[in-house]
Design a protein around this motif. Structure first.
Motif, short mmCIF file in Angstrom:
data_model
loop_
_atom_site.label_atom_id
_atom_site.label_comp_id
_atom_site.label_asym_id
_atom_site.label_seq_id
_atom_site.Cartn_x
_atom_site.Cartn_y
_atom_site.Cartn_z
N VAL A 49 52.68 51.48 86.19
CA VAL A 49 53.86 51.80 87.00
C VAL A 49 55.00 50.84 86.66
CG1 VAL A 49 54.81 51.81 89.34
CG2 VAL A 49 52.61 52.88 88.89
N SER A 50 54.69 49.56 86.57
CA SER A 50 55.73 48.57 86.25
C SER A 50 56.31 48.81 84.86
CB SER A 50 55.16 47.16 86.35
OG SER A 50 56.14 46.20 86.01
N ALA A 51 55.44 49.09 83.89
CA ALA A 51 55.92 49.37 82.53
C ALA A 51 56.80 50.61 82.50
CB ALA A 51 54.74 49.53 81.58
N ALA B 91 64.28 51.94 83.08
CA ALA B 91 65.48 51.10 83.23
C ALA B 91 66.14 50.88 81.88
CB ALA B 91 65.10 49.77 83.87
N ARG B 92 65.34 50.63 80.86
CA ARG B 92 65.88 50.46 79.51
C ARG B 92 66.59 51.72 79.04
NH1 ARG B 92 61.59 49.25 74.85
NH2 ARG B 92 61.41 51.53 74.89
N GLU B 93 66.00 52.89 79.30
CA GLU B 93 66.63 54.15 78.92
C GLU B 93 67.92 54.38 79.70
OE1 GLU B 93 67.08 57.84 76.95
OE2 GLU B 93 65.91 56.04 76.52
N THR C 220 59.32 43.09 84.45
CA THR C 220 58.04 43.74 84.74
C THR C 220 57.26 42.95 85.79
OG1 THR C 220 56.07 44.72 83.76
CG2 THR C 220 56.77 42.60 82.84
N HIS C 221 57.32 41.61 85.75
CA HIS C 221 56.68 40.78 86.77
C HIS C 221 57.31 41.00 88.15
CE1 HIS C 221 54.07 38.30 84.29
NE2 HIS C 221 55.06 37.99 83.49
N LEU D 107 64.12 42.87 77.49
CA LEU D 107 63.83 41.87 78.53
C LEU D 107 63.48 42.46 79.90
CD1 LEU D 107 66.24 38.98 77.56
CD2 LEU D 107 63.87 39.39 76.91
N PHE D 108 63.70 43.74 80.12
CA PHE D 108 63.11 44.34 81.32
C PHE D 108 61.58 44.27 81.20
CE2 PHE D 108 67.16 46.88 81.92
CZ PHE D 108 67.52 46.25 83.09
#
Length: 379
Positions: free
Chosen positions: A356-358, A364-366, A182-183, A176-177
């Motif tokens: 960049v956002s991805a 963040a997920r890591e 991402t937005h 969900l990040f």
């Protein structure tokens, strides 16, 4: 204009019919790549009677003279489909997230750089809303001073979509990040005009979990008359789109998450998202703090407030909400149409920013998985 579509999902159908055809009523879906025959018929019924159906993007690109391409496949295919289109040089509208793994993000970055194609509009509507335009204008004016801290939030009132429909498949969505944050990360990066350098994150799954059997549908559950998340008795299309039990063994996805992001100036952003808030608990926006003042805004209320720190003055700006992501979809489609017509050479939401956002979401997920700070870099 004649466009090619790769993946004719609900989102893409909406932006074409509700936004792009307003700009060009004669626009046609000339070519379509989608394995579902029902989607072919939907495109015809939506006014593209002569649409040609192709098995692969390569076949469509080789056989048709198109003005642009729209990619609206499931998330895990966004990178591979974009890499097929970029070398063509055609304007591209690409759904987010642009990648669901670090490997795909790196592949897309390299492919993008080598293609020389700079005509991509990433589906980041929040950055081009009227309210974010004014947030950035006020901040850039220096009214509150240099932004030295940000507190951002996204309390999602329709969070069950991520646990009762296909979005529950984390292998497909990437978490969900990548689906929501991402937005928010993108509009924050855009307003600040700075690059993120490191991130620490944490996620929790406290509500949407349970021991109901995998694959259970609301219509088959004995608790469907009392469960507050039941869709068994809906009469609209969401009965099927949000069909599964969100208290089962296979729900997937965290139901809340937070991130601390350090930027190149040394300042940091705190961000939190929640997927079990409902109704009036909905909130999406941020507070930007400078030494001279604080600016806060919320997409749902359409209100900006500026609090001056060294006087009692408070300024309030009110905006209409707008349709389609608070009006952002219309701005994205204007940019895409401009690239196709040749009246514009610059995207309002370029692929560089999508990458960049991805990357920030993937890091963040890591971080959440390992309990470590992560450098937001491609190395």
């Amino acid at each position: 204009m004649n466009i090619g579509v790769i993946g004719y999902g609900t989102r893409i159908k909406g932006v074409i019919q509700n936004e792009l055809k307003k700009l060009d009523p004669h626009l046609q879906i000339a070519g379509l790549v989608d394995p579902d025959p029902a989607k072919h018929e939907e495109a015809r019924q939506a006014g593209s009677e002569q649409v040609r159906i192709f098995e692969t993007p390569e076949a469509m690109l080789a056989d048709m003279n198109l003005d642009g391409i729209i990619i609206g496949t499931r998330c895990s295919l966004h990178t591979s489909m974009a890499l097929k289109v970029l070398p063509s040089g055609l304007p591209l509208f690409l759904e987010k997230p642009v990648a669901t793994s670090l490997e795909d993000a790196l592949r897309l970055k390299r492919g993008y750089e080598s293609s020389g194609n700079r005509k991509t509009v990433v589906s980041f509507p929040l950055r081009v809303t009227t309210i974010v335009h004014w947030v950035k204008e006020i901040i850039d004016s220096g009214k509150i001073g240099t932004v030295e801290h940000v507190q951002a939030v996204n309390n999602v009132p329709y969070g069950n979509v991520y646990f009762q429909g296909w979005y529950r498949d984390e292998e497909e969505t990437g978490g969900l990040f990548l689906q929501k944050a991402t937005h928010d990360f993108d509009y924050i990066n855009y307003v600040l005009g700075m690059q993120p350098e490191s991130v620490a994150a944490m996620v929790s799954k406290q509500i949407f979990k349970g021991n109901k059997p995998a694959g259970l549908r609301c219509t088959e559950c004995g608790d469907n008359k009392t469960c507050p998340e039941s869709t068994a008795f809906r009469t609209d299309k969401l009965r099927e789109e949000w069909a599964y039990c969100c208290f089962a063994e296979d729900t997937g996805n965290e139901d809340s998450g937070s991130a601390l992001i350090r930027y190149e100036s040394g300042m940091h952003v705190s961000y939190s998202q929640n997927f079990f808030a409902r109704n009036q608990a909905a909130a999406r926006g941020a507070r930007f703090f400078g030494y001279k003042g604080t600016l806060e805004f919320d997409f749902y209320t359409g209100i900006i407030k500026v609090y001056m720190h060294h006087s009692t003055r408070v300024e309030t700006y009110e905006f209409g909400g707008g349709e389609g992501h608070f009006g952002g979809d219309a701005a994205l489609m204007r940019s895409f149409a401009g690239l196709m017509e040749g009246s514009s050479e610059k995207s309002v939401s370029p692929l560089e920013d999508g990458l960049v956002s991805a990357l920030l979401c993937l890091k963040a997920r890591e971080s959440a998985a390992t309990g470590t700070f992560q450098s937001v870099s491609w190395e």
